[in-house]
Write an enzyme that holds these catalytic residues in place. Sequence first.
Site, PDB file in Angstrom:
ATOM      1  N   ARG A  21      -0.676   9.229   1.883  1.00  0.00           N
ATOM      2  CA  ARG A  21      -2.087   9.561   1.715  1.00  0.00           C
ATOM      3  C   ARG A  21      -2.378  11.054   1.629  1.00  0.00           C
ATOM      4  O   ARG A  21      -3.167  11.506   0.809  1.00  0.00           O
ATOM      5  CB  ARG A  21      -2.841   9.024   2.920  1.00  0.00           C
ATOM      6  CG  ARG A  21      -3.826   8.003   2.512  1.00  0.00           C
ATOM      7  CD  ARG A  21      -4.469   7.371   3.671  1.00  0.00           C
ATOM      8  NE  ARG A  21      -4.595   5.959   3.332  1.00  0.00           N
ATOM      9  CZ  ARG A  21      -5.160   5.065   4.099  1.00  0.00           C
ATOM     10  NH1 ARG A  21      -5.644   5.418   5.269  1.00  0.00           N
ATOM     11  NH2 ARG A  21      -5.253   3.827   3.717  1.00  0.00           N
ATOM     12  N   GLU A  64       0.857  -1.187   0.000  1.00  0.00           N
ATOM     13  CA  GLU A  64       0.000   0.000   0.000  1.00  0.00           C
ATOM     14  C   GLU A  64       0.887   1.229   0.000  1.00  0.00           C
ATOM     15  O   GLU A  64       2.101   1.129   0.204  1.00  0.00           O
ATOM     16  CB  GLU A  64      -0.931  -0.011   1.223  1.00  0.00           C
ATOM     17  CG  GLU A  64      -2.104  -0.965   1.066  1.00  0.00           C
ATOM     18  CD  GLU A  64      -3.102  -0.896   2.210  1.00  0.00           C
ATOM     19  OE1 GLU A  64      -2.839  -0.198   3.197  1.00  0.00           O
ATOM     20  OE2 GLU A  64      -4.142  -1.555   2.097  1.00  0.00           O
ATOM     21  N   HIS A  88     -11.488  10.150   6.956  1.00  0.00           N
ATOM     22  CA  HIS A  88     -11.275   8.714   7.101  1.00  0.00           C
ATOM     23  C   HIS A  88     -10.742   8.303   8.469  1.00  0.00           C
ATOM     24  O   HIS A  88     -11.233   7.355   9.071  1.00  0.00           O
ATOM     25  CB  HIS A  88     -10.291   8.280   6.016  1.00  0.00           C
ATOM     26  CG  HIS A  88     -10.056   6.812   5.949  1.00  0.00           C
ATOM     27  ND1 HIS A  88     -11.064   5.911   5.693  1.00  0.00           N
ATOM     28  CD2 HIS A  88      -8.923   6.067   6.100  1.00  0.00           C
ATOM     29  CE1 HIS A  88     -10.566   4.677   5.680  1.00  0.00           C
ATOM     30  NE2 HIS A  88      -9.277   4.750   5.945  1.00  0.00           N
ATOM     31  N   HIS A 138      -9.077  10.207   3.241  1.00  0.00           N
ATOM     32  CA  HIS A 138      -8.678   9.154   2.300  1.00  0.00           C
ATOM     33  C   HIS A 138      -8.884   9.682   0.889  1.00  0.00           C
ATOM     34  O   HIS A 138      -9.917  10.287   0.598  1.00  0.00           O
ATOM     35  CB  HIS A 138      -9.520   7.893   2.520  1.00  0.00           C
ATOM     36  CG  HIS A 138      -8.911   6.682   1.885  1.00  0.00           C
ATOM     37  ND1 HIS A 138      -8.890   6.499   0.526  1.00  0.00           N
ATOM     38  CD2 HIS A 138      -8.279   5.614   2.417  1.00  0.00           C
ATOM     39  CE1 HIS A 138      -8.272   5.360   0.253  1.00  0.00           C
ATOM     40  NE2 HIS A 138      -7.892   4.804   1.388  1.00  0.00           N
ATOM     41  N   ARG A 159      -1.304   9.077   9.269  1.00  0.00           N
ATOM     42  CA  ARG A 159      -1.196   7.640   9.530  1.00  0.00           C
ATOM     43  C   ARG A 159      -0.712   6.875   8.297  1.00  0.00           C
ATOM     44  O   ARG A 159      -1.191   7.106   7.180  1.00  0.00           O
ATOM     45  CB  ARG A 159      -2.582   7.108   9.915  1.00  0.00           C
ATOM     46  CG  ARG A 159      -2.649   5.621  10.111  1.00  0.00           C
ATOM     47  CD  ARG A 159      -4.056   5.207  10.455  1.00  0.00           C
ATOM     48  NE  ARG A 159      -4.935   5.336   9.323  1.00  0.00           N
ATOM     49  CZ  ARG A 159      -5.538   4.311   8.702  1.00  0.00           C
ATOM     50  NH1 ARG A 159      -5.351   3.085   9.123  1.00  0.00           N
ATOM     51  NH2 ARG A 159      -6.341   4.521   7.684  1.00  0.00           N
TER      52      ARG A 159
HETATM   53  C1  FAD Z   1     -13.890   2.019   5.334  1.00  0.00           C
HETATM   54  C2  FAD Z   1     -12.691   1.883   6.226  1.00  0.00           C
HETATM   55  C3  FAD Z   1     -11.620   1.105   5.829  1.00  0.00           C
HETATM   56  C4  FAD Z   1     -10.506   0.974   6.654  1.00  0.00           C
HETATM   57  N1  FAD Z   1      -9.493   0.135   6.281  1.00  0.00           N
HETATM   58  C5  FAD Z   1      -8.471  -0.085   7.148  1.00  0.00           C
HETATM   59  C6  FAD Z   1      -7.478  -1.062   6.867  1.00  0.00           C
HETATM   60  O1  FAD Z   1      -7.522  -1.739   5.855  1.00  0.00           O
HETATM   61  N2  FAD Z   1      -6.478  -1.229   7.774  1.00  0.00           N
HETATM   62  C7  FAD Z   1      -6.385  -0.504   8.934  1.00  0.00           C
HETATM   63  O2  FAD Z   1      -5.450  -0.703   9.719  1.00  0.00           O
HETATM   64  N3  FAD Z   1      -7.328   0.410   9.209  1.00  0.00           N
HETATM   65  C8  FAD Z   1      -8.366   0.624   8.372  1.00  0.00           C
HETATM   66  N4  FAD Z   1      -9.326   1.550   8.687  1.00  0.00           N
HETATM   67  C9  FAD Z   1      -9.246   2.223   9.987  1.00  0.00           C
HETATM   68  C10 FAD Z   1      -9.618   1.221  11.074  1.00  0.00           C
HETATM   69  O3  FAD Z   1     -10.700   0.450  10.626  1.00  0.00           O
HETATM   70  C11 FAD Z   1      -9.994   1.894  12.377  1.00  0.00           C
HETATM   71  O4  FAD Z   1      -9.065   2.867  12.731  1.00  0.00           O
HETATM   72  C12 FAD Z   1     -10.065   0.856  13.486  1.00  0.00           C
HETATM   73  O5  FAD Z   1     -10.895  -0.198  13.093  1.00  0.00           O
HETATM   74  C13 FAD Z   1     -10.578   1.489  14.759  1.00  0.00           C
HETATM   75  O6  FAD Z   1     -10.864   0.473  15.670  1.00  0.00           O
HETATM   76  P1  FAD Z   1     -11.436   0.839  17.093  1.00  0.00           P
HETATM   77  O7  FAD Z   1     -11.652  -0.435  17.808  1.00  0.00           O
HETATM   78  O8  FAD Z   1     -10.591   1.858  17.720  1.00  0.00           O
HETATM   79  O9  FAD Z   1     -12.833   1.576  16.781  1.00  0.00           O
HETATM   80  P2  FAD Z   1     -14.096   1.097  15.951  1.00  0.00           P
HETATM   81  O10 FAD Z   1     -13.825  -0.116  15.193  1.00  0.00           O
HETATM   82  O11 FAD Z   1     -14.612   2.262  15.215  1.00  0.00           O
HETATM   83  O12 FAD Z   1     -15.146   0.739  17.096  1.00  0.00           O
HETATM   84  C14 FAD Z   1     -15.710   1.754  17.890  1.00  0.00           C
HETATM   85  C15 FAD Z   1     -16.770   1.154  18.772  1.00  0.00           C
HETATM   86  O13 FAD Z   1     -17.157   2.103  19.764  1.00  0.00           O
HETATM   87  C16 FAD Z   1     -18.569   2.136  19.872  1.00  0.00           C
HETATM   88  N5  FAD Z   1     -18.951   3.448  20.391  1.00  0.00           N
HETATM   89  C17 FAD Z   1     -18.641   4.666  19.901  1.00  0.00           C
HETATM   90  N6  FAD Z   1     -19.170   5.626  20.695  1.00  0.00           N
HETATM   91  C18 FAD Z   1     -19.828   4.996  21.692  1.00  0.00           C
HETATM   92  C19 FAD Z   1     -20.598   5.431  22.798  1.00  0.00           C
HETATM   93  N7  FAD Z   1     -20.790   6.728  23.070  1.00  0.00           N
HETATM   94  N8  FAD Z   1     -21.160   4.505  23.605  1.00  0.00           N
HETATM   95  C20 FAD Z   1     -21.012   3.178  23.363  1.00  0.00           C
HETATM   96  N9  FAD Z   1     -20.274   2.710  22.326  1.00  0.00           N
HETATM   97  C21 FAD Z   1     -19.695   3.610  21.508  1.00  0.00           C
HETATM   98  C22 FAD Z   1     -19.062   1.855  18.471  1.00  0.00           C
HETATM   99  O14 FAD Z   1     -20.390   1.426  18.535  1.00  0.00           O
HETATM  100  C23 FAD Z   1     -18.067   0.770  18.057  1.00  0.00           C
HETATM  101  O15 FAD Z   1     -18.497  -0.452  18.582  1.00  0.00           O
HETATM  102  C24 FAD Z   1     -10.449   1.682   7.878  1.00  0.00           C
HETATM  103  C25 FAD Z   1     -11.521   2.476   8.272  1.00  0.00           C
HETATM  104  C26 FAD Z   1     -12.646   2.571   7.464  1.00  0.00           C
HETATM  105  C27 FAD Z   1     -13.789   3.416   7.912  1.00  0.00           C
END
Ligand code: FAD
Length: 542
Positions: free
Chosen positions: A287, A124, A347, A241, A382
Amino acid sequence: MIERFILPFSEKDFEKEYDLIIVGSGIAGLISAYYAPENFKIALFSKDRLEESNTYYAQGGIAVALNPEDSPELHYKDTLSAGADFNEEKIVKIVVQEGIERVKDLIKLGVNFDKIDGLAFTKEAAHSKRRIIHAQGDATGYEVARTLINIVKDRKNTNIYEHYVLIDLLTYEDEVYGGVFFDTKERKIRIFTSKYIILATGGAGQLYLHTTNPLTATGDGIAIAFRAGARIMDLEFFQFHPTSLDVASPQRFLISEAVRGEGAYLLNAFGERFMLNYHPLAELAPRDVVTRAIFFEMLETQDRIYLDLRPIGEKKIKERFPNIYKKCMEHGIDITKELVPVSPAAHYFMGGIETDEYGRTNLKNLYACGETACTGLHGANRLASNSLLEGLVFGKRCIDAILNEDPAKNHSIPKHQNNLLNISLNEVNQGIKILKKILWDKVGIIRNETELKDAENIIDNLIEKLHNSFILDRSFVELKNMLLISKFMINSALIRKESRGAHFRIDYPKSKEEWKKHIIWEREKEVIFCEVNSLPSFKKNC
Ligand SMILES: Cc1cc2nc3c(=O)[nH]c(=O)nc-3n(C[C@H](O)[C@H](O)[C@H](O)COP(=O)(O)OP(=O)(O)OC[C@H]3O[C@@H](n4cnc5c(N)ncnc54)[C@H](O)[C@@H]3O)c2cc1C
């Protein structure tokens, strides 16, 4: 003007006590739940279905130095160079090294990464080696989330609360001991207390009109932690993104960077490969560079930009990118034969709750990991596919820290009333619309002082309008949180009179050595500055 609590509650809303509360069901929250000790009583909350998270939509994969041609040192170097000389080097070292073990754990847990004679690695942007492992072609997040959700659901010591929105944290002096939640199904406030709390609430893409993030990504954890007294940091750095599918939608569909890694080109409306004019790495430049190039090219041509996947070949497109192929087909675009219109979208949030190398915040018993936290790993921009890895590493590290720290004590639950006035849902929805448009237009890919000040005025007016008012609804909580983050994001962007990584000021287009410092906020304090590589600020008297 920033209230301590945003909705009324009292002792009668108390529900239950836990050893550990985890808020968030993305990779960071789920992996913390997995590593948490079996003798802990755990509650895992998510504000929607468990699956609705940024994690679930992640496509490209996880960056990890497992390829024999690769090394953690090279991964480290690439992360620093994408991060625009702004990463916390100690944190980067931890992630590129420990990430290897965490990914091996994922494999043992049953995540089925794609294989070609062993693990299949893709390339990537800004990676010097093929180091991205992926699953189901372009559905890595789905595969990881599915596996971890099944494991956590089976844990006898873990209660799962879906459709529960964390609104605020309960604190006694600088100790966190509980959370006030809104149960959106029953439409009731419910209070849970806990010895330890991990915020894993993800990103904030919904601050912007165009985003790849789902509707849950409203930055709640950052605003909630701030109201409770935690430090928040690097809010001026939001990654856009370059290539979301250019079709209007509240959550834009992402066309993964991996397609460019496999040979897709970016073309302007005249069919020219314009990236060759912007960076020696062309389509595989960092990016922020590709995003700005697209932005300027769209301005100049007053037309759309396209991805041309045809050089990859039909067979490989269908094998490697089945999800993207299917989704584009639903919009009537056959990516094996036609150009795909793309444009940038919000993103990934580099900023967040300031945490140390174990996910600790400046508040006792409050931890944060994943996208809601700011460890300094990503610097100002990032490196692609480093965030799932970050969630894995710090999800576990939060648990390691908890096992060595004293639990929060029991405190009584306060009452919060404060003459709150009712406002209508219509006003809330209107506020959200205005906020998203203002941030996109004035606090987006290209910034300048005049636009930032305009945005500041509009956001301050909205904050004032909503002060001391409420309606018991998830959208109200989200608007309050997004306004808080916008305020400090704009202030930070105004203060940072330079351009670096994702923060681009057309009136200060160069990076400046004297700006190698983080901008940090804590309630009722003046802005705090802390030199890069000297975090955490709360242990250094910054
Ligand atoms: C389309 C897309 C593609 C991506 N592709 C990649 C990739 O290929 N590789 C990579 O490394 N990263 C990628 N990313 C980034 C990556 O997915 C995220 O940074 C990562 O998944 C974040 O994980 P997390 O557990 O911190 O949060 P999230 O996976 O966003 O989870 C957040 C959680 O918190 C909960 N929540 C939020 N607020 C509250 C609240 N007030 N009360 C209760 N629950 C709450 C939500 O319901 C959810 O369950 C991508 C992101 C997107 C959007």
